[in-house]
Design a protein around this motif. Structure first.
Motif, PDB file in Angstrom:
ATOM      1  N   ALA A 104       0.813  -1.221   0.000  1.00  0.00           N
ATOM      2  CA  ALA A 104       0.000   0.000   0.000  1.00  0.00           C
ATOM      3  C   ALA A 104       0.835   1.254   0.000  1.00  0.00           C
ATOM      4  O   ALA A 104       0.322   2.345  -0.190  1.00  0.00           O
ATOM      5  CB  ALA A 104      -0.932  -0.008   1.211  1.00  0.00           C
ATOM      6  N   GLY A 105       2.142   1.172   0.289  1.00  0.00           N
ATOM      7  CA  GLY A 105       2.979   2.361   0.269  1.00  0.00           C
ATOM      8  C   GLY A 105       3.304   2.834   1.665  1.00  0.00           C
ATOM      9  O   GLY A 105       2.659   2.480   2.649  1.00  0.00           O
ATOM     10  N   ALA A 106       4.330   3.676   1.728  1.00  0.00           N
ATOM     11  CA  ALA A 106       4.822   4.128   3.030  1.00  0.00           C
ATOM     12  C   ALA A 106       3.822   4.995   3.766  1.00  0.00           C
ATOM     13  O   ALA A 106       3.865   5.100   4.980  1.00  0.00           O
ATOM     14  CB  ALA A 106       6.132   4.887   2.837  1.00  0.00           C
ATOM     15  N   SER A 107       2.896   5.648   3.037  1.00  0.00           N
ATOM     16  CA  SER A 107       1.958   6.566   3.678  1.00  0.00           C
ATOM     17  C   SER A 107       0.730   5.872   4.216  1.00  0.00           C
ATOM     18  O   SER A 107      -0.078   6.489   4.894  1.00  0.00           O
ATOM     19  CB  SER A 107       1.531   7.647   2.680  1.00  0.00           C
ATOM     20  N   ALA A 108       0.521   4.576   3.924  1.00  0.00           N
ATOM     21  CA  ALA A 108      -0.706   3.892   4.315  1.00  0.00           C
ATOM     22  C   ALA A 108      -0.839   3.783   5.826  1.00  0.00           C
ATOM     23  O   ALA A 108      -1.928   3.986   6.376  1.00  0.00           O
ATOM     24  CB  ALA A 108      -0.759   2.505   3.674  1.00  0.00           C
ATOM     25  N   GLY A 109       0.254   3.456   6.535  1.00  0.00           N
ATOM     26  CA  GLY A 109       0.186   3.292   7.980  1.00  0.00           C
ATOM     27  C   GLY A 109      -0.244   4.559   8.702  1.00  0.00           C
ATOM     28  O   GLY A 109      -1.234   4.540   9.444  1.00  0.00           O
TER      29      GLY A 109
ATOM     30  N   GLY B 183       1.696   9.056  12.099  1.00  0.00           N
ATOM     31  CA  GLY B 183       0.238   9.095  12.144  1.00  0.00           C
ATOM     32  C   GLY B 183      -0.281   9.971  13.257  1.00  0.00           C
ATOM     33  O   GLY B 183      -1.232  10.750  13.071  1.00  0.00           O
ATOM     34  N   GLU B 184       0.342   9.882  14.434  1.00  0.00           N
ATOM     35  CA  GLU B 184      -0.103  10.705  15.564  1.00  0.00           C
ATOM     36  C   GLU B 184       0.207  12.185  15.329  1.00  0.00           C
ATOM     37  O   GLU B 184      -0.586  13.054  15.682  1.00  0.00           O
ATOM     38  CB  GLU B 184       0.531  10.220  16.864  1.00  0.00           C
ATOM     39  N   VAL B 185       1.370  12.473  14.735  1.00  0.00           N
ATOM     40  CA  VAL B 185       1.691  13.861  14.430  1.00  0.00           C
ATOM     41  C   VAL B 185       0.724  14.409  13.382  1.00  0.00           C
ATOM     42  O   VAL B 185       0.235  15.539  13.495  1.00  0.00           O
ATOM     43  CB  VAL B 185       3.153  13.991  13.942  1.00  0.00           C
ATOM     44  N   LEU B 186       0.432  13.613  12.373  1.00  0.00           N
ATOM     45  CA  LEU B 186      -0.496  14.051  11.335  1.00  0.00           C
ATOM     46  C   LEU B 186      -1.884  14.295  11.908  1.00  0.00           C
ATOM     47  O   LEU B 186      -2.542  15.282  11.569  1.00  0.00           O
ATOM     48  CB  LEU B 186      -0.557  12.991  10.225  1.00  0.00           C
TER      49      LEU B 186
ATOM     50  N   ASP C  76       5.352   4.554  11.594  1.00  0.00           N
ATOM     51  CA  ASP C  76       3.978   4.792  11.167  1.00  0.00           C
ATOM     52  C   ASP C  76       3.161   5.408  12.298  1.00  0.00           C
ATOM     53  O   ASP C  76       2.371   6.330  12.088  1.00  0.00           O
ATOM     54  CB  ASP C  76       3.315   3.477  10.726  1.00  0.00           C
ATOM     55  N   VAL C  77       3.335   4.870  13.503  1.00  0.00           N
ATOM     56  CA  VAL C  77       2.611   5.392  14.666  1.00  0.00           C
ATOM     57  C   VAL C  77       2.986   6.848  14.921  1.00  0.00           C
ATOM     58  O   VAL C  77       2.122   7.708  15.121  1.00  0.00           O
ATOM     59  CB  VAL C  77       2.906   4.535  15.912  1.00  0.00           C
TER      60      VAL C  77
ATOM     61  N   ARG D 223      -1.759   7.134   7.514  1.00  0.00           N
ATOM     62  CA  ARG D 223      -3.105   7.510   7.075  1.00  0.00           C
ATOM     63  C   ARG D 223      -4.162   6.692   7.791  1.00  0.00           C
ATOM     64  O   ARG D 223      -5.192   7.219   8.216  1.00  0.00           O
ATOM     65  CB  ARG D 223      -3.227   7.324   5.561  1.00  0.00           C
ATOM     66  N   MET D 224      -3.913   5.403   7.979  1.00  0.00           N
ATOM     67  CA  MET D 224      -4.893   4.557   8.640  1.00  0.00           C
ATOM     68  C   MET D 224      -5.007   4.875  10.127  1.00  0.00           C
ATOM     69  O   MET D 224      -6.079   4.747  10.720  1.00  0.00           O
ATOM     70  CB  MET D 224      -4.552   3.087   8.422  1.00  0.00           C
ATOM     71  N   LEU D 225      -3.914   5.327  10.737  1.00  0.00           N
ATOM     72  CA  LEU D 225      -3.997   5.748  12.132  1.00  0.00           C
ATOM     73  C   LEU D 225      -4.843   7.009  12.257  1.00  0.00           C
ATOM     74  O   LEU D 225      -5.619   7.161  13.210  1.00  0.00           O
ATOM     75  CB  LEU D 225      -2.590   5.985  12.696  1.00  0.00           C
TER      76      LEU D 225
END
Length: 269
Positions: free
Chosen positions: A11-16, A124-127, A120-121, A18-20
């Motif tokens: 799915a790509g590096a951004s999937a993790g 994701g949390e920063v985003l 990813d975590v 994004r899903m968080l």
């Protein structure tokens, strides 16, 4: 409890990350009142101090854009509260909420059992914190506009400015939370945040301080955040915006640089 579906390896590096973010959005569908409460706090400051005390203060000289015209005190305070809303929204997510996930609920134990990584975590949390801070600021911006305090069309730059403020403080909070040992340690965060809120030109122009205090204030991240928001809100667009942009970008990148190895140790050991 929201279920986090593992991203497919292709799915790509951004999937993790994004899903968080999607997971947090699912949770906040049922707790949206918390975001409304974060908008309500700066509104109280705006009404009580910006408008209330503003009736006694009158106008602040020399801040009205390139012309240097006087501006109403409420118009001076409102952008600072916008920046503070972005800061608090982001910091609350990566400190209070994330500490609960780390130490109390152990949320990340189940997340890391999927193909998601610590990176990813973190991202994701920063985003999500960046998004949350921007949402809070946008809500407060709507209130400021309704009060008739939007004196320049450049105030629309508040939204990307709030995103940058959110990134800087979210990354800093991510680093700080890895050092917290118990809920009592949050008093140290408040010990830093409250004086910064009071002295970083939120309610007073920089010129009221002696020069040595001005230098200290200019080094504060909230001061740079307020400058990034206040200048376009008052119609002042120019090279002066570059300093807060660079300052906050560096702050965010340094925060991530410190946080990532710290999170590896906290979550995997």
């Amino acid at each position: 409890m929201a279920v986090l579906t593992a991203p497919h390896p292709a799915a790509g590096a951004s999937a993790g990350p994004r899903m968080l973010v999607e997971r947090n959005l699912m949770i906040y569908r049922h707790t949206w009142a918390l975001l409304v409460a974060e908008v309500f706090e700066p509104v109280l400051y705006l009404v009580s101090i910006g408008i209330g005390i503003g009736q006694l203060v009158g106008r602040v000289p020399g801040l009205g854009g390139p012309s240097g015209a006087d501006v109403p005190y409420s118009a001076f305070v409102a952008p600072a509260l916008l920046a503070t809303a972005a800061m608090n929204g982001a910091m609350n997510e990566t400190t209070f909420n994330m500490f609960s996930k780390l130490r109390t609920n152990h949320t990340y134990d189940s997340i890391l059992a999927t193909p998601m990584t610590v990176r990813d975590v973190a991202f994701g949390e920063v985003l999500w914190a960046l998004l949350r801070g921007t949402l809070v600021t946008t809500g407060f911006l709507a209130v400021v506009t309704a009060f008739g305090l939007a004196h320049s069309p450049w105030i629309l730059l508040v939204v990307p400015g709030a995103a940058l403020v959110g990134f800087a403080f979210a990354a800093a909070g991510l680093a700080v939370v890895t050092y917290l040992r118990s809920w009592q340690d949050f008093q140290f965060i408040q010990l830093a945040m409250l004086p910064m809120f009071l002295f970083a030109t939120t309610f007073y122009p920089l010129g009221v301080y002696p020069r040595w205090i001005q230098v200290v204030v200019e080094c504060l991240p909230l001061y740079q955040s307020i400058e990034l928001i206040r200048q376009p809100a008052l119609g002042e667009i120019g090279p002066g915006l570059l300093l807060p942009v660079v300052y906050l970008l560096l702050m965010g990148l340094i925060g991530l640089r410190v946080a990532l190895p710290r999170m590896q140790r906290v979550l995997l050991h």
